[in-house]
Design a protein around this motif. Structure first.
Motif, PDB file in Angstrom:
ATOM      1  N   SER A  79     -34.957  16.643   2.558  1.00  0.00           N
ATOM      2  CA  SER A  79     -34.082  15.485   2.635  1.00  0.00           C
ATOM      3  C   SER A  79     -34.084  14.808   1.268  1.00  0.00           C
ATOM      4  O   SER A  79     -35.147  14.616   0.671  1.00  0.00           O
ATOM      5  N   ILE A  96     -36.162  11.533   1.251  1.00  0.00           N
ATOM      6  CA  ILE A  96     -37.603  11.675   1.487  1.00  0.00           C
ATOM      7  C   ILE A  96     -38.275  12.542   0.431  1.00  0.00           C
ATOM      8  O   ILE A  96     -39.360  12.219  -0.065  1.00  0.00           O
ATOM      9  N   ASN A  97     -37.630  13.648   0.058  1.00  0.00           N
ATOM     10  CA  ASN A  97     -38.300  14.646  -0.777  1.00  0.00           C
ATOM     11  C   ASN A  97     -37.889  14.656  -2.243  1.00  0.00           C
ATOM     12  O   ASN A  97     -38.649  15.137  -3.083  1.00  0.00           O
TER      13      ASN A  97
END
Length: 485
Positions: A371, A374-375
């Motif tokens: 994501s 998120i990442n």
């Protein structure tokens, strides 16, 4: 003085101090930085347009690779000669000649109706950039002779150059989708024409200088050596390390490089006086730029492919995801002068490189179904912070203690370090990533997982380059302290 430990050893040129080159030097800086933006932009903006370009001009994969190589070879190979020519014939003069050539070649590339026409235009672009880039940096050092102002100016310079590298993916996707592949070349024309129109009004004519004989044997050997080195590194990605062409070019680069050193030690007026490397700041700046360039070029290449081939982003979305990284780079580049004034160049540079390595290591943990929020967002911000600090501080060190007669040489050296580093990093890290991906696919891993694992190794390799640069900076600073003890 922004040094590693103490003031650097000045390079004696016998050239007296010159009068200010501009009464509106900050405005002049903006146009010089704009030209550098184009040079950096053109190294990456073409990448996303390659599939469409290849379809229209009927170019296969090997020919498309030469669209990149045709620019990189003359650019990397002619930078040192370009810097010396600027010192000899005038920095403003060579800057304008290079910019005019770059704009003309960009127009020719956009109008190309055949692969040969396009490759020829790209070669002229690269050769013109080799004149433009070192002359521009030399003019910046002359416009801002005092340490405090020069650090601020190089902060702006570094931010704009960094944006050029990061913006290539975004602009390439937008322009190709909205207008067509020709737009990635035509975009240079109006910007370049503005630069050509305003620089003569903002910067005075080059002062008269005593023209020493040009070191033709040195120029021929170092240019040939650099072209062979960049060619060998480019061949690695296409042919592998053990291909006869790769090995032949590498051997030629080593032999010609050794011949160049012998020539420079014996000639009365060397193209590159080897004494410049007694300036530890210049040496540190160029070594760091070599390694940061290696990490940066491989990073932007891998991010573009990872987001499109693994995460399924289209070209425009992949480009938009670069905005946080570019934004962080710009903000940090603007505050680097303050950081240098408070904690010193050494600590600023080491801290930036550690942050860069941390961001790259974090990015290496991204899965095949990552994501963005998120990442990728967090690592991108850290990478932007690290690149901004490292790029600006390394550039500052590489021109510290340089006077007017050697300014073009210093600009050529640091740009050469960045270009060679970029080619070296991409060749090594792309080979590692490809080998890792191939091994996992052979073992039965899904294609997306195998690609992700390969890119993970590439990001970790880029982090290793950043850490190595931090260690070199610390060691050179320690040696400097010991020499003073």
């Amino acid at each position: 003085m922004t040094t590693l430990t103490t003031a650097p050893t000045p390079i004696s040129t016998g050239v007296p101090a010159v009068t200010p080159r501009s009464t509106r030097r900050w405005v002049a800086l903006s146009f010089l930085a704009l030209a550098q933006f184009l040079v950096m932009l053109d190294a990456s903006i073409v990448n996303i347009a390659l599939p469409v370009l290849g379809e229209h001009l009927r170019m296969d994969t090997v020919a498309l690779a030469w669209v990149i190589t045709a620019y990189v070879l003359p650019f990397g190979g002619l930078l040192l000669l370009g810097g010396r020519l600027a010192d000899r014939y005038g920095h403003r003069r060579l800057f304008l000649i290079g910019t005019i050539g770059f704009v003309s070649a960009s127009m020719l590339a956009g109008l190309s109706i055949s692969s040969g026409m396009l490759l020829g235009a790209r070669a002229i672009q690269g050769a013109s950039a080799a004149l433009l880039a070192p002359a521009a940096l030399a003019l910046v050092t002359q416009l801002f002779p005092t340490a405090a102002d020069r650090t601020k100016a190089l902060g702006i310079w570094g931010a704009v150059a960094g944006i050029g590298s990061a913006a290539g993916v975004l602009l390439g996707g937008v322009l190709t989708a909205a207008i067509g592949w020709q737009a990635v070349f035509f975009v240079n024309v109006p910007i370049g024409l503005i630069v050509i129109a305003f620089i003569p009004r903002l910067i005075t004519r080059d002062p008269a200088t005593t023209r020493t004989p040009l070191d033709y044997p040195g120029a021929a050997t170092i240019t040939s050596a650099l072209v062979a080195a960049v060619g060998a590194l480019s061949a690695v990605d296409q042919l592998g390390f053990l291909h006869p062409l790769t090995l032949g070019l590498a051997a030629a680069a080593v032999i010609l490089g050794a011949a160049f050193v012998l020539i420079e030690r014996r000639t009365a007026a060397p193209l590159v006086p080897l004494t410049v490397f007694r300036n530890r700041n210049l040496t540190a700046g160029n070594l760091v730029m070599l390694l940061v360039g290696a990490a940066m070029v491989a990073l932007f290449f891998a991010l573009s492919v990872y987001m499109q081939a693994v995460l399924g982003y289209d070209a425009l979305t992949a480009g938009l995801t670069q905005l946080p990284l570019a934004g962080a780079l710009v903000v940090v580049a603007g505050i680097v002068p303050t950081a240098i004034a408070k904690v010193g160049a050494k600590n600023t540079l080491i801290g930036s490189l550690v942050v860069l390595a941390g961001g790259l290591s974090w990015l290496a943990t991204s899965p095949s179904d990552a994501s963005f929020a998120i990442n990728i967002l967090g690592p991108s911000l850290l990478i932007g912070i690290g690149l901004g600090g490292a790029f600006v501080t390394a550039t500052q060190l590489s021109v510290d203690g340089i006077t007017g007669g050697e300014a073009g040489l210093a600009g050529g050296l640091v740009n050469t370090s960045q270009q060679i580093g970029g080619a070296l990093g991409l060749a090594i890290l792309a080979t590692i990533a490809t080998a890792r991906t191939g091994a996992l696919e052979a073992a039965g891993s899904p294609a997306a997982d195998a690609l992700t694992a390969g890119f993970s190794w590439l990001f970790l390799g880029a982090a290793a380059f950043a850490i190595t640069a931090a260690i070199i900076t610390a060691l050179l600073a320690r040696l400097a302290r010991k020499s003073l003890a």
